[in-house]
Write a protein that holds these residues in place. Structure first.
Motif, PDB file in Angstrom:
ATOM      1  N   PRO A  14       4.944 -25.788  -7.970  1.00 33.77           N
ATOM      2  CA  PRO A  14       4.268 -24.851  -7.058  1.00 33.77           C
ATOM      3  C   PRO A  14       4.775 -23.418  -7.174  1.00 33.77           C
ATOM      4  CG  PRO A  14       5.654 -26.414  -5.846  1.00 33.77           C
ATOM      5  CD  PRO A  14       5.555 -26.909  -7.241  1.00 33.77           C
ATOM      6  N   ALA A  18       2.330 -20.330  -8.199  1.00 34.72           N
ATOM      7  CA  ALA A  18       2.027 -19.383  -7.118  1.00 34.72           C
ATOM      8  C   ALA A  18       1.457 -18.057  -7.614  1.00 34.72           C
ATOM      9  CB  ALA A  18       3.272 -19.145  -6.267  1.00 34.72           C
ATOM     10  N   LEU A  32       1.209 -22.031  -2.227  1.00 30.24           N
ATOM     11  CA  LEU A  32       2.024 -22.609  -3.292  1.00 30.24           C
ATOM     12  C   LEU A  32       3.472 -22.127  -3.205  1.00 30.24           C
ATOM     13  CD1 LEU A  32      -0.526 -22.329  -6.219  1.00 30.24           C
ATOM     14  CD2 LEU A  32       0.391 -24.462  -5.269  1.00 30.24           C
ATOM     15  N   LEU A  35       5.097 -23.913  -0.364  1.00 28.27           N
ATOM     16  CA  LEU A  35       5.378 -25.310  -0.700  1.00 28.27           C
ATOM     17  C   LEU A  35       6.646 -25.419  -1.536  1.00 28.27           C
ATOM     18  CD1 LEU A  35       4.597 -28.302  -0.766  1.00 28.27           C
ATOM     19  CD2 LEU A  35       3.130 -27.790  -2.750  1.00 28.27           C
TER      20      LEU A  35
END
Length: 212
Positions: A14, A18, A32, A35
Protein backbone atom coordinates in the motif's frame (compact mmCIF):
# COMPACT_ATOMS: atom_id res chain seq x y z
CA UNK A 1 9.27 3.29 16.04
CA UNK A 2 10.52 -0.29 16.20
CA UNK A 3 8.46 -2.80 14.23
CA UNK A 4 8.32 -6.59 14.32
CA UNK A 5 9.98 -8.67 11.57
CA UNK A 6 7.71 -9.01 8.55
CA UNK A 7 6.04 -5.63 8.99
CA UNK A 8 7.38 -4.18 5.76
CA UNK A 9 6.19 -7.20 3.80
CA UNK A 10 2.61 -6.20 4.62
CA UNK A 11 3.11 -2.42 4.54
CA UNK A 12 5.24 -2.06 1.39
CA UNK A 13 2.41 -2.76 -1.05
CA UNK A 14 0.00 0.00 0.00
CA UNK A 15 2.83 2.47 0.68
CA UNK A 16 4.37 1.94 -2.77
CA UNK A 17 0.95 2.10 -4.43
CA UNK A 18 -0.07 5.31 -2.60
CA UNK A 19 1.67 7.77 -5.02
CA UNK A 20 -0.05 6.14 -7.97
CA UNK A 21 -3.34 6.20 -6.09
CA UNK A 22 -3.20 10.00 -6.01
CA UNK A 23 -3.35 10.00 -9.82
CA UNK A 24 -6.60 8.06 -9.63
CA UNK A 25 -8.13 10.08 -6.79
CA UNK A 26 -6.67 11.92 -3.80
CA UNK A 27 -8.74 9.79 -1.43
CA UNK A 28 -7.35 6.61 -2.99
CA UNK A 29 -3.79 7.78 -2.37
CA UNK A 30 -4.57 8.88 1.17
CA UNK A 31 -6.35 5.59 1.86
CA UNK A 32 -3.39 3.51 0.68
CA UNK A 33 -0.94 5.63 2.63
CA UNK A 34 -3.11 5.32 5.77
CA UNK A 35 -3.36 1.55 5.31
CA UNK A 36 0.41 1.19 5.09
CA UNK A 37 0.85 3.39 8.16
CA UNK A 38 -1.71 1.33 10.09
CA UNK A 39 0.12 -1.90 9.25
CA UNK A 40 3.41 -0.49 10.56
CA UNK A 41 1.64 0.73 13.70
CA UNK A 42 0.02 -2.67 14.18
CA UNK A 43 3.47 -4.33 14.00
CA UNK A 44 4.97 -1.89 16.49
CA UNK A 45 7.44 -3.39 18.93
CA UNK A 46 7.96 -1.03 21.89
CA UNK A 47 10.63 -1.57 24.50
CA UNK A 48 9.44 -2.99 27.82
CA UNK A 49 10.76 -2.61 31.38
CA UNK A 50 10.83 -6.12 32.82
CA UNK A 51 10.59 -6.12 36.65
CA UNK A 52 13.50 -7.60 38.63
CA UNK A 53 11.47 -10.60 39.80
CA UNK A 54 8.29 -12.50 39.06
CA UNK A 55 6.84 -14.45 36.13
CA UNK A 56 5.70 -11.89 33.55
CA UNK A 57 2.83 -11.90 31.08
CA UNK A 58 3.78 -13.09 27.58
CA UNK A 59 1.25 -10.86 25.81
CA UNK A 60 -0.32 -7.42 25.76
CA UNK A 61 -4.08 -7.82 26.09
CA UNK A 62 -6.88 -8.97 28.37
CA UNK A 63 -7.03 -12.15 30.47
CA UNK A 64 -9.74 -14.28 28.86
CA UNK A 65 -8.95 -17.75 30.26
CA UNK A 66 -7.95 -18.85 33.76
CA UNK A 67 -8.79 -22.43 34.62
CA UNK A 68 -7.53 -25.65 36.10
CA UNK A 69 -6.84 -28.41 33.56
CA UNK A 70 -6.01 -31.67 35.26
CA UNK A 71 -2.84 -31.04 37.30
CA UNK A 72 -2.00 -27.71 35.64
CA UNK A 73 -3.38 -24.16 35.42
CA UNK A 74 -3.92 -22.44 32.06
CA UNK A 75 -3.88 -18.65 31.65
CA UNK A 76 -5.03 -17.19 28.32
CA UNK A 77 -4.56 -13.59 27.16
CA UNK A 78 -6.65 -12.31 24.24
CA UNK A 79 -5.13 -9.65 21.99
CA UNK A 80 -7.42 -7.45 19.92
CA UNK A 81 -6.35 -5.43 16.90
CA UNK A 82 -5.24 -2.49 19.09
CA UNK A 83 -2.81 -4.50 21.22
CA UNK A 84 0.90 -5.07 20.62
CA UNK A 85 1.33 -8.53 19.10
CA UNK A 86 4.97 -9.24 19.98
CA UNK A 87 5.15 -12.15 22.44
CA UNK A 88 7.71 -12.30 25.27
CA UNK A 89 9.06 -15.06 27.49
CA UNK A 90 7.53 -15.14 30.98
CA UNK A 91 10.64 -16.77 32.53
CA UNK A 92 14.30 -17.57 32.20
CA UNK A 93 14.77 -21.05 30.82
CA UNK A 94 15.82 -23.41 28.06
CA UNK A 95 13.60 -24.03 25.04
CA UNK A 96 13.12 -27.77 24.68
CA UNK A 97 10.68 -27.75 21.76
CA UNK A 98 8.91 -25.42 19.32
CA UNK A 99 5.96 -27.26 17.80
CA UNK A 100 3.56 -25.99 15.13
CA UNK A 101 0.08 -27.53 15.25
CA UNK A 102 -2.24 -26.85 12.29
CA UNK A 103 -5.89 -26.14 12.97
CA UNK A 104 -8.87 -23.85 12.47
CA UNK A 105 -9.02 -20.04 12.58
CA UNK A 106 -11.95 -19.39 14.91
CA UNK A 107 -12.22 -16.11 16.85
CA UNK A 108 -9.50 -16.23 19.52
CA UNK A 109 -11.95 -15.30 22.30
CA UNK A 110 -14.34 -18.19 21.57
CA UNK A 111 -14.37 -21.67 23.10
CA UNK A 112 -13.80 -23.13 19.62
CA UNK A 113 -10.37 -21.44 19.55
CA UNK A 114 -9.01 -24.41 21.53
CA UNK A 115 -8.83 -26.16 18.13
CA UNK A 116 -7.10 -23.29 16.31
CA UNK A 117 -3.69 -23.31 14.66
CA UNK A 118 -0.98 -22.77 17.26
CA UNK A 119 2.73 -22.82 18.08
CA UNK A 120 3.87 -24.34 21.39
CA UNK A 121 7.12 -23.09 22.94
CA UNK A 122 8.09 -25.51 25.73
CA UNK A 123 10.52 -24.50 28.46
CA UNK A 124 12.77 -26.44 30.86
CA UNK A 125 15.21 -25.50 33.63
CA UNK A 126 17.57 -22.57 33.16
CA UNK A 127 21.35 -22.48 33.63
CA UNK A 128 20.92 -22.64 37.42
CA UNK A 129 18.98 -25.90 37.00
CA UNK A 130 15.95 -24.35 38.65
CA UNK A 131 12.62 -25.90 37.67
CA UNK A 132 10.62 -23.26 35.73
CA UNK A 133 7.17 -22.26 37.01
CA UNK A 134 5.69 -22.72 33.54
CA UNK A 135 5.66 -25.64 31.12
CA UNK A 136 4.94 -23.84 27.87
CA UNK A 137 3.77 -20.70 26.08
CA UNK A 138 1.24 -21.30 23.28
CA UNK A 139 0.69 -18.75 20.51
CA UNK A 140 -2.80 -19.26 19.04
CA UNK A 141 -4.05 -17.93 15.71
CA UNK A 142 -7.40 -16.13 15.56
CA UNK A 143 -10.05 -15.51 12.90
CA UNK A 144 -7.83 -13.07 11.00
CA UNK A 145 -4.41 -14.23 12.25
CA UNK A 146 -2.94 -16.34 9.48
CA UNK A 147 0.71 -16.22 10.44
CA UNK A 148 2.47 -17.11 13.70
CA UNK A 149 6.18 -16.29 13.61
CA UNK A 150 8.29 -17.80 16.42
CA UNK A 151 11.63 -16.08 17.05
CA UNK A 152 13.16 -18.97 18.99
CA UNK A 153 13.92 -22.66 18.53
CA UNK A 154 14.81 -25.75 20.52
CA UNK A 155 18.01 -25.46 22.62
CA UNK A 156 17.83 -21.65 22.79
CA UNK A 157 18.25 -20.04 26.21
CA UNK A 158 15.56 -17.51 27.10
CA UNK A 159 15.64 -14.49 29.39
CA UNK A 160 12.55 -13.17 31.12
CA UNK A 161 10.91 -10.55 28.90
CA UNK A 162 12.81 -11.66 25.78
CA UNK A 163 10.88 -11.57 22.49
CA UNK A 164 9.88 -15.09 21.44
CA UNK A 165 7.43 -14.52 18.59
CA UNK A 166 4.79 -12.48 16.82
CA UNK A 167 1.21 -13.21 15.73
CA UNK A 168 -0.29 -11.17 12.90
CA UNK A 169 -3.76 -9.63 13.18
CA UNK A 170 -5.57 -10.76 16.32
CA UNK A 171 -4.94 -13.81 18.48
CA UNK A 172 -4.48 -15.38 21.92
CA UNK A 173 -1.49 -16.48 23.98
CA UNK A 174 -1.73 -19.16 26.68
CA UNK A 175 0.61 -20.00 29.53
CA UNK A 176 0.49 -23.50 31.04
CA UNK A 177 1.96 -23.38 34.54
CA UNK A 178 3.90 -26.15 36.23
CA UNK A 179 1.81 -28.59 38.36
CA UNK A 180 3.23 -26.97 41.52
CA UNK A 181 1.36 -23.72 40.76
CA UNK A 182 -2.20 -23.51 42.08
CA UNK A 183 -5.03 -21.43 40.68
CA UNK A 184 -5.11 -19.01 43.62
CA UNK A 185 -1.37 -18.24 43.25
CA UNK A 186 -1.88 -16.60 39.85
CA UNK A 187 -1.70 -12.82 40.25
CA UNK A 188 -4.23 -11.84 37.53
CA UNK A 189 -7.93 -12.53 37.00
CA UNK A 190 -10.24 -12.74 33.96
CA UNK A 191 -10.81 -9.26 32.57
CA UNK A 192 -7.47 -7.86 33.79
CA UNK A 193 -5.25 -6.06 31.27
CA UNK A 194 -1.66 -7.22 30.88
CA UNK A 195 1.49 -5.80 29.31
CA UNK A 196 3.93 -8.26 27.76
CA UNK A 197 7.17 -8.48 29.69
CA UNK A 198 5.96 -6.17 32.48
CA UNK A 199 2.80 -7.44 34.23
CA UNK A 200 3.60 -10.00 36.93
CA UNK A 201 1.34 -13.04 36.65
CA UNK A 202 3.03 -15.13 39.36
CA UNK A 203 5.29 -14.13 42.24
CA UNK A 204 8.84 -15.37 41.90
CA UNK A 205 8.63 -16.98 45.35
CA UNK A 206 6.12 -19.55 44.02
CA UNK A 207 7.89 -21.37 41.14
CA UNK A 208 8.86 -24.79 42.43
CA UNK A 209 6.52 -25.23 45.35
CA UNK A 210 9.26 -24.93 48.02
CA UNK A 211 7.44 -22.03 49.73
CA UNK A 212 3.89 -23.36 49.55
Amino acid sequence: MNVAPGAWRYAAGPLLAAPFGFFVHPLAGLGLFALGGFVLWFFRDPERSTPPSGVVAPAHGKVSVLRKEGETVRLGIFMNVWDVHVIRSPVDGQVTDVEHTPGAHRPAFSKDSDRNERVHVRVAADADDRAPPIQEVTMIAGAFARRITPYTEASNTLSRGERIGHIAFGSRVDVVFAPSVSLDEVQVSPGDKTTAGETIILDEAEPDGDDV
